[in-house]
Design an enzyme around this catalytic site. Structure first.
Site, PDB file in Angstrom:
ATOM      1  N   HIS A  37       0.760  -1.059   0.004  1.00 52.64           N
ATOM      2  CA  HIS A  37      -0.065  -0.075   0.127  1.00 52.64           C
ATOM      3  C   HIS A  37       0.934   1.229  -0.237  1.00 52.64           C
ATOM      4  CE1 HIS A  37      -2.593  -2.977   2.425  1.00 52.64           C
ATOM      5  NE2 HIS A  37      -3.419  -2.830   1.274  1.00 52.64           N
ATOM      6  N   ASP A 150      -2.760  -7.721  -7.564  1.00 50.13           N
ATOM      7  CA  ASP A 150      -4.140  -8.028  -7.737  1.00 50.13           C
ATOM      8  C   ASP A 150      -4.321  -7.804  -9.569  1.00 50.13           C
ATOM      9  OD1 ASP A 150      -5.533  -8.520  -4.985  1.00 50.13           O
ATOM     10  OD2 ASP A 150      -4.123  -6.890  -4.966  1.00 50.13           O
ATOM     11  N   GLN A 153      -7.773  -7.563 -10.901  1.00 55.40           N
ATOM     12  CA  GLN A 153      -8.535  -6.530 -10.458  1.00 55.40           C
ATOM     13  C   GLN A 153      -7.883  -5.079 -11.188  1.00 55.40           C
ATOM     14  OE1 GLN A 153      -9.139  -5.545  -6.236  1.00 55.40           O
ATOM     15  NE2 GLN A 153      -7.280  -4.260  -6.330  1.00 55.40           N
TER      16      GLN A 153
HETATM   17  P1  AMP Z   1      -6.183  -3.961  -0.640  1.00 52.02           P
HETATM   18  O1  AMP Z   1      -6.294  -3.059   0.430  1.00 52.02           O
HETATM   19  O2  AMP Z   1      -5.791  -5.358  -0.337  1.00 52.02           O
HETATM   20  O3  AMP Z   1      -7.540  -3.890  -1.239  1.00 52.02           O
HETATM   21  O4  AMP Z   1      -5.236  -3.401  -1.688  1.00 52.02           O
HETATM   22  C1  AMP Z   1      -5.382  -1.990  -2.047  1.00 52.02           C
HETATM   23  C2  AMP Z   1      -4.313  -1.627  -3.252  1.00 52.02           C
HETATM   24  O5  AMP Z   1      -3.087  -1.990  -2.777  1.00 52.02           O
HETATM   25  C3  AMP Z   1      -4.672  -2.484  -4.461  1.00 52.02           C
HETATM   26  O6  AMP Z   1      -4.486  -1.776  -5.760  1.00 52.02           O
HETATM   27  C4  AMP Z   1      -3.717  -3.963  -4.346  1.00 52.02           C
HETATM   28  O7  AMP Z   1      -3.388  -4.386  -5.483  1.00 52.02           O
HETATM   29  C5  AMP Z   1      -2.579  -2.903  -3.873  1.00 52.02           C
HETATM   30  N1  AMP Z   1      -1.490  -4.140  -3.051  1.00 52.02           N
HETATM   31  C6  AMP Z   1      -1.873  -4.977  -2.297  1.00 52.02           C
HETATM   32  N2  AMP Z   1      -0.791  -5.776  -1.983  1.00 52.02           N
HETATM   33  C7  AMP Z   1       0.158  -5.220  -2.495  1.00 52.02           C
HETATM   34  C8  AMP Z   1       1.517  -5.653  -2.748  1.00 52.02           C
HETATM   35  N3  AMP Z   1       2.162  -6.649  -2.188  1.00 52.02           N
HETATM   36  N4  AMP Z   1       2.314  -4.828  -3.732  1.00 52.02           N
HETATM   37  C9  AMP Z   1       1.784  -3.755  -4.573  1.00 52.02           C
HETATM   38  N5  AMP Z   1       0.467  -3.470  -4.397  1.00 52.02           N
HETATM   39  C10 AMP Z   1      -0.152  -4.177  -3.455  1.00 52.02           C
END
Ligand code: AMP
Length: 284
Positions: A37, A150, A153
């Site tokens: 994030h 993701d 997504q």
């Molecule tokens: P989430 O809170 O899991 O819904 O993720 C929010 C955003 O952070 C989304 O765009 C995810 O793809 C991105 N994200 C989650 N994990 C990672 C990661 N390990 N590396 C890069 N982006 C991430």
């Protein structure tokens, strides 16, 4: 940093920002921040005058029986980290604010949402597209920051923005990993210590297959078999899917020649882990 939970209040702030012609970067999240994030926030901060980070655990993207209630939450920790990364606004709406009684409108990106993770998570991507469409309408960002972690997504949201003529750039940034290769995820905390020790096998397997592909093996089925065999020995790991798809329509590619995404999902204990790696291209 201002913490706002009312849509009307954020809209008013956005109206003022538009009048003063400030660029807005939006980082939509479900909170419980990790380095993945934070990497999106850093980029959004570099590329925009103003950064809005949203934290909303979106019920519309959880199917019956999924982990909505147990999904990790850390409002205080998130606020401290977003502030440290230079967020100007932290948007934390309630479920009632986003989906008031009588809510009826959903966004569905046909076809793409039914593949890969969509097969075992029906309705998931409809929920994701709906909430992000709403966030885009509320925040009116110039750029939207998403993680390649993701990938499906991110593809779906990029297509939604294009199809619905949303005036926003979709930036997809690389997956941030733990030192042993495991993709960072809020759900990694569901892993028991022995499961956590097994989890990096997923990234190892897809990385090896990428090497095989880029070394000349073009046959999709052979590459998938290599990954399945490599994962079959991992205790407690149950494969949901392993697939190699085109980087546009997410269609399985027979000959792995053009840019492709090698994506996999597994269940390990009570955690569902997903990961992916690009073949024949550097970024999405
Ligand atoms: P989430 O809170 O899991 O819904 O993720 C929010 C955003 O952070 C989304 O765009 C995810 O793809 C991105 N994200 C989650 N994990 C990672 C990661 N390990 N590396 C890069 N982006 C991430």
């Amino acid at each position: 940093m201002k913490i706002i939970s009312k849509i009307s209040e954020l809209r008013e702030a956005v109206r003022q920002l538009k009048i003063s012609e400030e660029n807005i970067g939006l980082v939509p999240t479900m909170g419980c921040f990790h380095e993945g994030h934070l990497s999106l926030m850093r980029r959004a901060g570099e590329e925009n005058d103003v950064m809005i980070v949203s934290v909303f655990v979106n019920p519309a993207q959880f199917a019956e029986g999924e982990d909505l209630d147990g999904y990790p939450r850390d409002a205080e920790g998130d606020a401290a980290l977003a502030k440290k990364e230079g967020a100007d606004y932290l948007f934390t709406p309630s479920v009632e604010e986003m989906y008031p009684a009588g809510y009826r409108t959903y966004v569905e990106v046909e076809n793409l949402g039914k593949k890969l993770c969509g097969r075992s998570r029906p309705g998931h991507f409809r929920g994701v597209a709906t909430v992000v469409a709403k966030l885009i309408n509320i925040c009116m960002p110039d750029a939207l920051y998403l993680g390649q972690k993701d990938a499906q997504q991110a593809f779906i949201l990029r297509r939604m923005a294009r199809d619905l003529n949303m005036d926003v750039e979709v930036r997809i940034l690389p997956t941030v990993r733990e030192e042993d290769g495991l993709a960072m995820s809020s759900r990694n905390r569901y892993l028991a210590p022995d499961e956590r020790a097994s989890a990096p096998a997923l990234y190892r397997a897809i990385s090896e297959a990428k090497k095989t592909a880029e070394g000349g093996e073009k046959n999709r089925e052979k590459l998938i078999k290599q990954i399945r065999e490599s994962l079959s020995g991992v205790p407690g790991m149950d494969i949901d899917y392993v697939e190699i798809v085109s980087a546009d329509e997410l269609e399985p590619v027979q000959e792995v020649e053009c840019p492709a995404v090698l994506a996999a999902a597994v269940n390990l204990g009570s955690a569902r882990l997903i990961d992916n790696i690009l073949i024949n291209c550097e970024e999405l």
